[in-house]
Design a protein around this motif. Sequence first.
Motif, PDB file in Angstrom:
ATOM      1  N   TYR A  85       8.329  -4.395  14.438  1.00 12.71           N
ATOM      2  CA  TYR A  85       9.332  -3.421  14.054  1.00 12.71           C
ATOM      3  C   TYR A  85       8.629  -2.064  14.184  1.00 12.71           C
ATOM      4  N   SER A 144       5.544  -1.986  11.407  1.00 12.54           N
ATOM      5  CA  SER A 144       5.641  -2.753  10.165  1.00 12.54           C
ATOM      6  C   SER A 144       4.811  -4.015  10.280  1.00 12.54           C
ATOM      7  N   ASP A 145       4.061  -4.328   9.214  1.00 11.60           N
ATOM      8  CA  ASP A 145       3.355  -5.592   9.224  1.00 11.60           C
ATOM      9  C   ASP A 145       4.320  -6.703   8.795  1.00 11.60           C
ATOM     10  N   PRO A 146       3.931  -7.968   8.931  1.00 12.33           N
ATOM     11  CA  PRO A 146       4.870  -9.053   8.614  1.00 12.33           C
ATOM     12  C   PRO A 146       5.432  -8.996   7.202  1.00 12.33           C
ATOM     13  N   GLY A 147       4.691  -8.390   6.280  1.00 15.81           N
ATOM     14  CA  GLY A 147       5.186  -8.290   4.909  1.00 15.81           C
ATOM     15  C   GLY A 147       6.111  -7.121   4.675  1.00 15.81           C
ATOM     16  N   GLY A 148       6.280  -6.282   5.678  1.00 20.07           N
ATOM     17  CA  GLY A 148       7.183  -5.150   5.528  1.00 20.07           C
ATOM     18  C   GLY A 148       6.503  -3.824   5.259  1.00 20.07           C
ATOM     19  N   LYS A 149       5.186  -3.827   5.117  1.00 16.22           N
ATOM     20  CA  LYS A 149       4.477  -2.563   4.923  1.00 16.22           C
ATOM     21  C   LYS A 149       4.468  -1.785   6.216  1.00 16.22           C
ATOM     22  N   LEU A 150       4.552  -0.462   6.100  1.00 15.74           N
ATOM     23  CA  LEU A 150       4.492   0.404   7.268  1.00 15.74           C
ATOM     24  C   LEU A 150       3.071   0.914   7.452  1.00 15.74           C
ATOM     25  N   PHE A 161       1.178   3.747   9.542  1.00 13.87           N
ATOM     26  CA  PHE A 161       1.498   4.978  10.247  1.00 13.87           C
ATOM     27  C   PHE A 161       0.373   5.408  11.182  1.00 13.87           C
TER      28      PHE A 161
END
Lengths: 112, 114
Positions: free
Chosen positions: A32, A94-100, A102
């Motif tokens: 993402y 985005s990492d698989p856990g949803g963290k962005l 930058f």
Amino acid sequence: AQSVTQLGSHVSVSEGALVLLRCNYSSSVPPYLFWYVQYPNQGLQLLLKYTSAATLVKGINGFEAEFKKSETSFHLTKPSAHMSDAAEYFCAVSDPGGKLIFGQGTELSVKP
Amino acid sequence: DAGVIQSPRHEVTEMGQEVTLRCKPISGHDYLFWYRQTMMRGLELLIYFNNNVPIDDSGMPEDRFSAKMPNASFSTLKIQPSEPRDSAVYFCASSHRDFKRDQYFGPGTRLLVL
């Protein structure tokens, strides 16, 4: 691990010229990808995002970005720069856990 | 919609003092994120919460930093004691559970530790 690299910490264009801000990503899973814009003394604002649907993504203020898997790129473009586009632009993955995660940001200057 | 609200917008303090930054997320958002932005390190995620529970605090630099979210509409980031190297802009962001990657950022708190 996910990461992004923004090529060029500063880009300068003339008003009316093409804007091209470069971003390459690294991701172990289908990514993402996001572009955010930060105007002086403000928080970040989501410009556009890629979520595995159309590879050409249109965002606000006339910006768009194209996802190219073969080049691991997600460059941001705008056909004609306005003075109001002067800001800092951040690419993020985005990492698989949803963290962005930058990138370091690219400062866009627009000359009259 | 008021957006994410942060206070104070600017904070100047002396080394060794306690600093508390505050954030009110967008109503209905389930995720809350704290970031730090510096010239040297860029934008770093410090910690994030889901439904008021801390999920990942791996970005918190050291024990001097702590964050809480006592309810769905309020979070704090505390630095005690503060040091000059903590000078940065601290952002809070929130997102909805259905679009957790779509983060809405507050205006930030600019912290200067003398």
